[in-house]
Design an enzyme around this catalytic site. Structure first.
Site, short mmCIF file in Angstrom:
data_model
loop_
_atom_site.label_atom_id
_atom_site.label_comp_id
_atom_site.label_asym_id
_atom_site.label_seq_id
_atom_site.Cartn_x
_atom_site.Cartn_y
_atom_site.Cartn_z
N GLY A 161 -2.32 24.60 -78.21
CA GLY A 161 -1.96 24.95 -77.10
C GLY A 161 -2.50 24.14 -75.76
N GLY B 125 -4.06 29.92 -74.39
CA GLY B 125 -3.21 28.74 -74.77
C GLY B 125 -2.14 28.72 -73.95
N ASP B 126 -1.17 28.16 -74.71
CA ASP B 126 0.18 27.67 -73.70
C ASP B 126 1.06 28.91 -73.86
OD1 ASP B 126 0.04 27.21 -76.55
OD2 ASP B 126 2.33 26.49 -76.44
N THR C 94 2.42 31.65 -84.49
CA THR C 94 2.93 32.13 -83.22
C THR C 94 4.38 32.26 -83.37
OG1 THR C 94 1.17 31.07 -82.09
CG2 THR C 94 3.21 31.26 -80.96
N THR D 108 5.09 26.15 -80.31
CA THR D 108 3.94 26.43 -81.35
C THR D 108 3.12 25.25 -81.56
OG1 THR D 108 3.29 27.49 -83.19
CG2 THR D 108 5.46 26.45 -83.04
N1 ASP Z 1 0.12 27.85 -79.19
C1 ASP Z 1 -0.77 28.77 -79.70
C2 ASP Z 1 -1.80 28.70 -79.09
O1 ASP Z 1 -2.58 27.64 -78.60
C3 ASP Z 1 -1.08 28.81 -81.11
C4 ASP Z 1 0.05 28.26 -81.95
O2 ASP Z 1 1.25 28.41 -81.56
O3 ASP Z 1 -0.39 28.40 -83.31
O4 ASP Z 1 -2.66 29.75 -78.45
#
Ligand code: ASP
Length: 320
Positions: free
Chosen positions: A241, A217-218, A187, A238
């Site tokens: 999430g 996700g977040d 991400t 990252t």
């Molecule tokens: N935070 C991101 C999600 O959960 C994934 C990531 O940061 O790798 O969609």
């Protein structure tokens, strides 16, 4: 008065007066992440590619602000570089869902007025961060998903692409193997502070490999994956999430700094420790209102870069 005109007028007045109050030119800084994780299965060439893209993004964002551009421009343009690079899990390099499709999320926040824009589960927009910014600046809403978001992109004339643009055999194979705990995260996120003292933050992702269709996700959730507030801090996260959403990670860090006067590294560490105690993996990049960075993660690595007015560039993937 139309809500959109009222919003534009209010934002202009806020920007005008905050720029007037902060009349001294401030130091500019930019901090970037390209995902937290293990990076263990990456080739030497891929690692070099990630480092060089982070460098390029930091240089571009910094140059934009050096020439008097805003932190919002720096955040958007730096993220575009990473979204266009298949080595990251955002835009072109997005991972696949359990139904072998790519669904992208992104958000951006303007710390000068707490304005924000976000998009989720989009499939055909080349640069999700640009659509998130468009939503922030041209609609009276904060967040759009799937068909509604795509419709706005079309109406705005933003570049759309066919699914083949995002194709990656390797990422497709990983989703087919039902890999959940992916060692390559990727991400991307950027936080910047410009010469007006304005902080902006943005995050863009393809989400987690093998996520169920429609899972969000977040990264597009304001307060979870992204937060920016002038005079306090800016954050992009990252990692897993679901935990970032439940802990409201990005806002929580800024709240600790704002109400408990914690310094940036301490605030970030407290929240990442809490995330780890819940069994989650991840990391954050943070800038305080003076441009001091924190890059904190509980994974073995996080791709990250930082550049400030002393022209110091820092690019790292593994721990010190
Ligand atoms: N935070 C991101 C999600 O959960 C994934 C990531 O940061 O790798 O969609």
């Amino acid at each position: 008065m139309l809500p959109i005109i009222k919003k534009t007028l209010t934002n202009f007045l806020l920007f005008f007066f905050s720029s007037f109050l902060i009349s001294e030119p401030k130091d500019i800084s930019i901090v970037i992440h390209g995902g937290a994780g293990w990076f263990s299965s990456m080739t030497e060439e891929e690692i070099k590619g990630i480092e060089s893209a982070l460098n390029k993004a930091a240089d571009l964002g910094y140059e934009i602000m050096l020439e008097g551009g805003t932190s919002l421009d720096a955040v958007e343009k730096a993220i575009i570089i990473l979204e266009n690079n298949p080595l990251f899990n955002a835009g072109k390099g997005s991972v696949y869902t359990s139904e072998l499709k790519q669904e992208m999320d992104a958000s951006i926040m303007d710390g000068s007025n707490l304005d924000a824009g976000a998009v989720a589960s989009i499939t055909s927009v080349k640069n999700p961060i640009t659509l998130a910014r468009y939503v922030m600046e041209n609609t009276e809403h904060v967040m759009f998903s799937s068909i509604g978001a795509e419709k706005i992109a079309k109406e705005a004339g933003l570049e759309t692409v066919s699914p083949s643009y995002f194709y990656s055999e390797e990422k497709l194979e990983r989703a087919k193997k039902k890999i959940k705990a992916d060692t390559k995260m990727g991400t991307v996120g950027v936080v910047a502070i410009d010469s007006f003292g304005n902080i902006a933050a943005g995050t863009s992702t393809g989400g987690m490999t093998n996520k169920k269709p429609g899972r969000i996700g977040d990264s597009p959730i304001i307060g979870a994956g992204t937060w920016a507030e002038n005079g306090v801090c800016g954050v992009s996260g990252t990692g897993h999430g679901e935990y970032f959403i439940r802990l409201n990670v990005a806002k929580e860090i800024c709240v600790l700094m704002k109400y408990q006067n914690l310094e940036v590294k301490k605030a970030a560490q407290i929240v990442i420790d809490r995330l780890a105690a819940m069994g989650a993996d991840g990391g954050v990049i943070v800038l305080d209102n003076m441009g001091v960075p924190a890059m904190v993660f509980n994974t073995p690595a996080m791709a990250r870069a930082y550049k400030n007015s002393t022209d110091y560039t820092f690019v790292k993937i593994y721990r010190d």
